[in-house]
Enzyme design. Sequence first.
Site, PDB file in Angstrom:
ATOM      1  N   CYS A  63       4.248  -6.427  -8.819  1.00  0.00           N
ATOM      2  CA  CYS A  63       3.867  -5.146  -8.242  1.00  0.00           C
ATOM      3  C   CYS A  63       2.376  -4.952  -8.490  1.00  0.00           C
ATOM      4  CB  CYS A  63       4.718  -4.072  -8.927  1.00  0.00           C
ATOM      5  SG  CYS A  63       3.916  -2.516  -9.278  1.00  0.00           S
ATOM      6  N   GLU A  64       1.622  -4.618  -7.451  1.00  0.00           N
ATOM      7  CA  GLU A  64       0.165  -4.583  -7.639  1.00  0.00           C
ATOM      8  C   GLU A  64      -0.294  -3.340  -8.390  1.00  0.00           C
ATOM      9  OE1 GLU A  64      -1.643  -4.647  -3.812  1.00  0.00           O
ATOM     10  OE2 GLU A  64      -1.309  -2.511  -3.456  1.00  0.00           O
ATOM     11  N   HIS A  65       0.621  -2.382  -8.574  1.00  0.00           N
ATOM     12  CA  HIS A  65       0.205  -1.149  -9.231  1.00  0.00           C
ATOM     13  C   HIS A  65       0.339  -1.226 -10.740  1.00  0.00           C
ATOM     14  CE1 HIS A  65       1.268   0.919  -5.193  1.00  0.00           C
ATOM     15  NE2 HIS A  65       0.036   0.498  -5.206  1.00  0.00           N
ATOM     16  N   HIS A  66       1.279  -2.054 -11.229  1.00  0.00           N
ATOM     17  CA  HIS A  66       1.516  -2.114 -12.665  1.00  0.00           C
ATOM     18  C   HIS A  66       1.510  -3.540 -13.201  1.00  0.00           C
ATOM     19  CE1 HIS A  66       3.540   1.661 -11.378  1.00  0.00           C
ATOM     20  NE2 HIS A  66       2.947   2.133 -12.449  1.00  0.00           N
ATOM     21  N   GLN A  79       6.032  -4.109  -1.745  1.00  0.00           N
ATOM     22  CA  GLN A  79       7.193  -4.634  -1.050  1.00  0.00           C
ATOM     23  C   GLN A  79       7.076  -4.463   0.460  1.00  0.00           C
ATOM     24  OE1 GLN A  79      11.044  -3.437  -2.581  1.00  0.00           O
ATOM     25  NE2 GLN A  79      12.062  -4.141  -0.727  1.00  0.00           N
ATOM     26  N   HIS A 130      12.682  -3.013  -8.702  1.00  0.00           N
ATOM     27  CA  HIS A 130      11.320  -2.905  -9.206  1.00  0.00           C
ATOM     28  C   HIS A 130      11.360  -2.604 -10.695  1.00  0.00           C
ATOM     29  CE1 HIS A 130       8.937  -2.753  -5.370  1.00  0.00           C
ATOM     30  NE2 HIS A 130      10.177  -2.779  -4.956  1.00  0.00           N
ATOM     31  N   CYS A 133       9.072  -1.974 -12.544  1.00  0.00           N
ATOM     32  CA  CYS A 133       8.142  -0.904 -12.922  1.00  0.00           C
ATOM     33  C   CYS A 133       8.819   0.455 -12.916  1.00  0.00           C
ATOM     34  CB  CYS A 133       6.928  -0.899 -12.019  1.00  0.00           C
ATOM     35  SG  CYS A 133       7.303  -0.697 -10.287  1.00  0.00           S
TER      36      CYS A 133
END
Lengths: 249, 187
Positions: free
Chosen positions: B78-81, B119, B147, B149
Site C-alpha cells: 500500500c503506497e500510503h503506509h 488497489q 489491506h 493497513c
Amino acid sequence: MDFTQETGYYAPIPQKATSSTNGLIISHPYPLASRSDSPIDIDGLSWPSIGTKQRLYETKEQKEERIKKLTEAVKTIIECIGEDPKRQGLFKTPERCAQSFMFFSKGYEESIEQIINDAIFEEDHDEMVIVKNIDVFSLCEHHLVPFTGKISIGYIPNRRVLGLSKLARIAETFSRRFQLQERLTKQIAVTLQEILRPQGVAVVMEATHLCMVARGVQKPGSSTTTSVMLGGFREQANIREEFLSLIKN
Amino acid sequence: MEERIKKISEAVKTIIECIGEDPKRQGLLKTPDRCAQSFMFFSKGYEESIEQIINDAIFEEDHDEMVIVKNIDVFSLCEHHLVPFTGKISIGYIPNRRVLGLSKLARIAEMFSRRLQLQERLTKQIAVALQEILKPQGVAVVMEATHLCMVMRGVQKPGSTTTTSVMLGVFREQAKTREEFLTLIKN
C-alpha cells in the site's frame, strides 16, 4: 508515570535510579535496574528492548525528534526503490509509515500490571479455561514484514482466575513487537505462568508469514504452528489432548 | 544497485533504533540487509517491461469466447503506509483474433502488483495494459484484497476486504456479458 501508586502482587515499587561515577551521583530519568529474565520487570515492563525505557519516559520534543528520524528513513527508502516521494499519493507516506512503525512496536512499552489492571480473582475453579482464535498481527524481526495468525490460550487455574480479555490483551502486547513466532508463543505462556501460578498453561499459535508468502520461497497457503505447554499440559497427555481437541474448529 | 541496498539498510537500521530495539542483537543483526532486499523485491515491478514479460506469446487464434484466469494471488504494498495488501485477481477478456499465453495474464498482474500501489490503480493498470496489447473485444479485471493497513492498525477490522473492478469494451457496454463473467469467477 506515577511511581508511588501500588503496583500489584509481584513487582516492588520502582525507585528513581541513581548511579555513581567517580563519586558523582547521577540521577537517571527512568529506573535503571531490570530483571531481564523475568516476565515482569522492575517497573512492570515485560522484556523491554534496549531503548524502550528511553522511549517510554521521553519528553514531547524528544518524541517528535524520533518521529522525524523515522520519517526521514522512510523517505530514503522510497527514494532508493526508485519512486518519487513528492507525488501526491506518496507525499505524506513517510509520516504515516513512521506512525505505523511506532504503532507496530508499542508492545515494548506496555506494562503488564497496567494491562492486567488487577483483574485477578480468587475463584474456586480448577477446570480448563480456554480463549481461542485471538487474531494477532506481528512483525517478523528478520524482514520487518507482517505475520498474522490466531492464538489460542488455555490454562487450568489454581484458585486464581484472570479476566478473560486480559489473556487477549497479553497476546496483543507481545505481538506488537519485532517478534519471532516461537518467542511470541513462549512469552505469553511464561507471563501467564508468572502472573497466575496456575496448574498449567498452554498456548498454540497458527500464523501465516508474509515473508515467505509474498517474497522468498513464495508459498501462499502455508502456515506455521508453534505451541508451548507448561505444567499439567506438559506432564499429562490426556489434558493436552483435551485442550487440543477443544481448540480445533 | 549496491549503493541503493546500502542506503536502504542504513534507513532500516535507523528505523530499528528509533522504535527502541537493539540493532546489534542476534535476531536483528542482518535484518537491515534482509529488509533492504525485501523492499527491492517488493518494488521490482517498476523495472519490468511489458514486452519482456509477454515474450511474444500472442497467438492468432479464431476464438471469440470469454477467456478467464481467476484467483491469481497477488501481494502488493500500500503506497500510503508501506504495509502489504494481499488478494486475488480474476482477469477475463474476449479475444479479437489474438489470444495471449495464459501465464502472461498472471505475469502482468504480478508486474503491476510489485510496486507501491493503490488497489484501484493496480486493477486499472492491468486492464489498460491488456487492452493495449491485445485490442480485444473487452477486458474485465476484478480484485478482492485484504489491506493489512486497516486490519493490523488504524481501524483494525480483520475479515474486511476491498473489491475493485474495471470493465472495458463489451464488458462495459453489455450487461449480460458482464454478468456471465461475474458468475464464472464466483467460487
